[in-house]
Design a protein around this motif. Structure first.
Motif, short mmCIF file in Angstrom:
data_model
loop_
_atom_site.label_atom_id
_atom_site.label_comp_id
_atom_site.label_asym_id
_atom_site.label_seq_id
_atom_site.Cartn_x
_atom_site.Cartn_y
_atom_site.Cartn_z
N VAL A 256 0.82 -1.21 0.00
CA VAL A 256 0.00 0.00 0.00
C VAL A 256 0.86 1.26 0.00
O VAL A 256 0.50 2.28 -0.59
CB VAL A 256 -1.02 -0.01 1.17
CG1 VAL A 256 -0.35 0.32 2.50
CG2 VAL A 256 -2.15 0.97 0.91
N LEU A 259 1.70 2.29 -3.39
CA LEU A 259 0.57 2.96 -4.06
C LEU A 259 0.43 4.42 -3.63
O LEU A 259 -0.11 5.23 -4.36
CB LEU A 259 -0.74 2.22 -3.74
CG LEU A 259 -0.88 0.79 -4.28
CD1 LEU A 259 -2.16 0.16 -3.74
CD2 LEU A 259 -0.89 0.80 -5.81
N THR A 260 0.93 4.75 -2.42
CA THR A 260 0.76 6.11 -1.90
C THR A 260 2.04 6.93 -1.99
O THR A 260 2.14 8.00 -1.37
CB THR A 260 0.32 6.08 -0.42
OG1 THR A 260 1.37 5.53 0.38
CG2 THR A 260 -0.95 5.27 -0.23
N MET A 270 -6.67 4.08 3.53
CA MET A 270 -6.97 3.03 2.55
C MET A 270 -7.19 1.69 3.24
O MET A 270 -8.16 0.99 2.93
CB MET A 270 -5.81 2.92 1.54
CG MET A 270 -5.73 4.06 0.54
SD MET A 270 -4.22 4.00 -0.46
CE MET A 270 -4.55 2.57 -1.50
N VAL A 275 -10.68 1.83 0.88
CA VAL A 275 -10.91 2.73 -0.25
C VAL A 275 -9.65 2.88 -1.10
O VAL A 275 -8.57 2.44 -0.73
CB VAL A 275 -11.39 4.13 0.23
CG1 VAL A 275 -12.76 4.03 0.88
CG2 VAL A 275 -10.38 4.76 1.19
N THR A 276 -9.81 3.56 -2.23
CA THR A 276 -8.69 3.80 -3.14
C THR A 276 -7.82 4.94 -2.62
O THR A 276 -8.21 5.68 -1.71
CB THR A 276 -9.19 4.19 -4.54
OG1 THR A 276 -9.91 5.43 -4.43
CG2 THR A 276 -10.09 3.12 -5.12
N PHE A 277 -6.67 5.10 -3.24
CA PHE A 277 -5.74 6.18 -2.88
C PHE A 277 -6.42 7.54 -3.06
O PHE A 277 -6.35 8.40 -2.18
CB PHE A 277 -4.48 6.07 -3.74
CG PHE A 277 -3.47 7.17 -3.50
CD1 PHE A 277 -3.08 7.50 -2.21
CD2 PHE A 277 -2.92 7.85 -4.57
CE1 PHE A 277 -2.13 8.51 -1.99
CE2 PHE A 277 -1.98 8.85 -4.36
CZ PHE A 277 -1.58 9.18 -3.07
N ASP A 278 -7.09 7.71 -4.18
CA ASP A 278 -7.77 8.99 -4.46
C ASP A 278 -8.84 9.30 -3.42
O ASP A 278 -8.96 10.43 -2.94
CB ASP A 278 -8.39 8.99 -5.87
CG ASP A 278 -7.34 9.06 -6.97
OD1 ASP A 278 -6.21 9.49 -6.65
OD2 ASP A 278 -7.64 8.68 -8.11
N ALA A 279 -9.62 8.28 -3.07
CA ALA A 279 -10.68 8.48 -2.06
C ALA A 279 -10.08 8.80 -0.70
O ALA A 279 -10.60 9.64 0.05
CB ALA A 279 -11.55 7.22 -1.97
N ALA A 280 -8.95 8.17 -0.40
CA ALA A 280 -8.26 8.44 0.87
C ALA A 280 -7.76 9.88 0.92
O ALA A 280 -7.89 10.56 1.94
CB ALA A 280 -7.11 7.46 1.07
N LYS A 281 -7.21 10.34 -0.20
CA LYS A 281 -6.70 11.71 -0.27
C LYS A 281 -7.82 12.73 -0.08
O LYS A 281 -7.66 13.74 0.62
CB LYS A 281 -5.99 11.96 -1.61
CG LYS A 281 -4.72 11.18 -1.80
CD LYS A 281 -3.56 11.72 -0.97
CE LYS A 281 -2.85 12.85 -1.66
NZ LYS A 281 -1.63 13.26 -0.91
N HIS A 302 -18.42 5.69 2.22
CA HIS A 302 -18.08 4.60 1.31
C HIS A 302 -18.54 3.24 1.85
O HIS A 302 -18.10 2.21 1.38
CB HIS A 302 -16.57 4.57 1.06
CG HIS A 302 -16.06 5.74 0.32
ND1 HIS A 302 -16.03 5.82 -1.06
CD2 HIS A 302 -15.60 6.95 0.76
CE1 HIS A 302 -15.54 7.00 -1.42
NE2 HIS A 302 -15.28 7.71 -0.33
#
Length: 303
Positions: A256, A259-260, A270, A275-281, A302
């Motif tokens: 992970v 990915l970040t 995440m 959730v996805t990286f974008d959703a986490a951001k 989510h």
């Protein structure tokens, strides 16, 4: 007040025979005096709290924190400020040090530069100080012209000012919105304020930067979650932080973090929120950087 009248310049009755003591007796004498430092710091905690509340508000609104000092005081500022970007992933300009004689004075003493009050103001002016910033003038004696000049200029601009000294009724306190006078008493080696005075100031600067960063959401539980994992040691720490918080395996945490881009906060969100990286951001942004709130946000939006 004459220099000789300052507490930091008095002779210490416990070390009058320092030159005749055995090695272990010198060490015991220094150690006994050092034990007094934490108590002196404890006595000024309400003042430290007041300064932190103002610093937190300033940094949260995009302001900056400036440490200003000469000699040992300036070096302490450099040490604390330089640790903020790797520890808390702060922008390099968020916490800065303005040191008499410039950065070269960190290694090579430029003690004469501390006597120039005008230069303290000029060096701070060069940093484009605004009323949204906070300036801490550091001086053990409380009367060093360089940080006093900086504080005078900061007050003219409307910036919040803090005076950090080691004598009661310090001259610098007259130009500070908040005066922190941590009285540690005479040094083992008369006037050598790199000892107890500097230790007290190092402890207080640690408190100021760490507590402010906690309040800015850069810590989760007691873990560094905004650490910039820029080397092997920090990357390993980041992985173990994820394992501690999320119960992920070593392999999962490693995966992970790739990915970040090795950012810990989104990795936590995440894993905890699925959730996805974008959703986490997005969740972190919506939560002003607070991991707990970001996890709650993704679970709410989510699930």
């Amino acid at each position: 007040m004459k220099l000789s009248a300052l507490t930091t310049e008095q002779r210490n009755e416990n070390s009058m025979t320092l030159d005749q003591m055995s090695t272990i007796d010198i060490l015991k004498t220094i150690n006994l005096e050092d034990k007094k430092v934490a108590n002196a710091v404890e006595a000024v905690l309400p003042k430290v709290e007041t300064s932190i509340e103002h610093i937190h508000k300033a940094l949260a609104k995009g302001g900056r924190l400036f440490y200003v000092g000469a000699g040992t005081s300036g070096r302490l500022g450099v040490i604390d400020a330089s640790e903020c970007p790797p520890t808390f992933m702060t922008p390099p300009d968020m916490v800065q040090t303005v040191m008499a004689g410039g950065t070269k004075a960190f290694v090579n003493a430029a003690e004469g530069s501390e006597d120039n009050e005008h230069q303290g103001a000029a060096d701070l002016k060069e940093r484009n100080l605004t009323k949204d910033d906070v300036v801490i003038g550091i001086t053990a004696s409380g009367r060093t012209p360089y940080p006093i000049g900086a504080l005078k200029f900061a007050r003219e601009i409307g910036a919040y000012t803090v005076g950090l000294s080691c004598n009661e009724n310090s001259l610098i306190s007259q130009f500070a919105d908040c005066e922190i006078e941590v009285v540690v008493g005479p040094e083992v080696l008369t006037g050598s304020t790199r000892m107890k005075a500097a230790t007290a100031h190092k402890m207080i600067l640690n408190m100021i930067s760490t507590t402010t960063m906690v309040k800015l959401g850069k810590v989760h539980e007691n873990l560094m979650v905004d650490v910039h994992a820029s080397n092997y040691k920090l990357l390993e720490r980041a992985k173990h932080t994820l394992i501690e918080i999320t119960d992920a395996s070593y392999e999962e945490s490693e995966k992970v973090l790739k990915l970040t881009n090795n950012e810990v906060k989104p990795a936590i969100v995440m894993l905890e929120g699925g959730v996805t990286f974008d959703a986490a951001k997005v969740a972190i942004q919506k939560s002003n950087g607070y991991v707990r709130k970001a996890i709650d946000y993704v679970k709410k939006h989510h699930s």
